[in-house]
Design an enzyme around this catalytic site. Structure first.
Site, PDB file in Angstrom:
ATOM      1  N   HIS A  53       0.089  13.657 -53.145  1.00 26.13           N
ATOM      2  CA  HIS A  53       1.300  14.168 -52.506  1.00 26.13           C
ATOM      3  C   HIS A  53       0.957  15.375 -51.635  1.00 26.13           C
ATOM      4  CE1 HIS A  53       1.055  17.035 -55.774  1.00 26.13           C
ATOM      5  NE2 HIS A  53       1.416  16.151 -56.679  1.00 26.13           N
TER       6      HIS A  53
HETATM    7  P1  TYD Z   1       3.304  15.045 -60.750  1.00 28.26           P
HETATM    8  O1  TYD Z   1       3.717  15.858 -59.565  1.00 28.26           O
HETATM    9  O2  TYD Z   1       3.249  13.562 -60.577  1.00 28.26           O
HETATM   10  O3  TYD Z   1       1.890  15.548 -61.284  1.00 28.26           O
HETATM   11  P2  TYD Z   1       0.501  15.630 -60.465  1.00 28.26           P
HETATM   12  O4  TYD Z   1       0.692  16.640 -59.378  1.00 28.26           O
HETATM   13  O5  TYD Z   1      -0.495  16.086 -61.463  1.00 28.26           O
HETATM   14  O6  TYD Z   1       0.184  14.269 -59.959  1.00 28.26           O
HETATM   15  O7  TYD Z   1       4.265  15.415 -61.958  1.00 28.26           O
HETATM   16  C1  TYD Z   1       4.386  14.611 -63.114  1.00 28.26           C
HETATM   17  C2  TYD Z   1       5.815  14.717 -63.622  1.00 28.26           C
HETATM   18  O8  TYD Z   1       6.118  16.038 -64.020  1.00 28.26           O
HETATM   19  C3  TYD Z   1       6.842  14.307 -62.572  1.00 28.26           C
HETATM   20  O9  TYD Z   1       7.860  13.574 -63.227  1.00 28.26           O
HETATM   21  C4  TYD Z   1       7.411  15.618 -62.101  1.00 28.26           C
HETATM   22  C5  TYD Z   1       7.247  16.526 -63.306  1.00 28.26           C
HETATM   23  N1  TYD Z   1       7.010  17.928 -62.953  1.00 28.26           N
HETATM   24  C6  TYD Z   1       7.971  18.886 -63.214  1.00 28.26           C
HETATM   25  O10 TYD Z   1       9.078  18.592 -63.716  1.00 28.26           O
HETATM   26  N2  TYD Z   1       7.711  20.190 -62.904  1.00 28.26           N
HETATM   27  C7  TYD Z   1       6.536  20.565 -62.345  1.00 28.26           C
HETATM   28  O11 TYD Z   1       6.325  21.775 -62.068  1.00 28.26           O
HETATM   29  C8  TYD Z   1       5.538  19.572 -62.076  1.00 28.26           C
HETATM   30  C9  TYD Z   1       4.221  19.922 -61.442  1.00 28.26           C
HETATM   31  C10 TYD Z   1       5.812  18.264 -62.401  1.00 28.26           C
END
Ligand code: TYD
Length: 140
Positions: A53
């Protein structure tokens, strides 16, 4: 290594002594923003790719406080670079609007993430095509 829009490695002060190691990263000083959010990622298998992302508003610093991982960064204009996070006093600064993948996690990897903004799902771009479109629109 290709310079990707201000992405850079940060080296933090090591204040360890005979008792053990101590690393300091102060918001607004060692970290180039005020820290509003902290999260950490561990227990990801080596074949997992996380991230995938870009963020419109949030800047990040990633630190492997234990273990190792790799971070691939793309600017949406054809440039990419891979950074190895392999020491607890080293971080990578990621500005807004860069595409990032985190992968190749060691089994003991604990990836600490410092963020400049509270969580807002709407400022995440999770489609690479949309990311490219937004980069192109911004350049026009
Ligand atoms: P995600 O952004 O997919 O993690 P990564 O960056 O490691 O790929 O986040 C995983 C899940 O956690 C998604 O459902 C969103 C949630 N999340 C939060 O609620 N708060 C946060 O600060 C973060 C980073 C993720």
């Amino acid at each position: 290594m290709t310079d990707i829009n201000g992405v850079r490695i940060l080296e933090f002060s090591q204040l360890g002594d005979a008792r053990g190691h101590l690393v300091v990263a102060e918001g607004g000083r060692d970290i180039p923003f005020n820290i509003k959010r902290v999260f950490y990622i561990y227990g990801s298998d080596q074949n997992v790719v996380r991230g995938k992302h870009a963020n419109r508003k949030t800047e990040f610093v990633l630190i492997n406080v234990a273990g190792t991982s790799k971070i691939k960064v793309k600017d949406g204009e054809g440039n990419e670079a891979v950074y190895h996070l392999d020491r607890p006093h080293i971080g990578i600064y990621l500005p807004t609007m860069v595409w990032k993948d985190m992968y190749d996690f060691s089994s003991d990897s604990v990836l600490l993430v410092l963020a400049s903004e509270h969580y807002d799902a709407d400022e995440y771009i999770r489609s690479y095509d949309d990311f490219i479109k937004e980069i192109r629109n911004a350049m026009q």
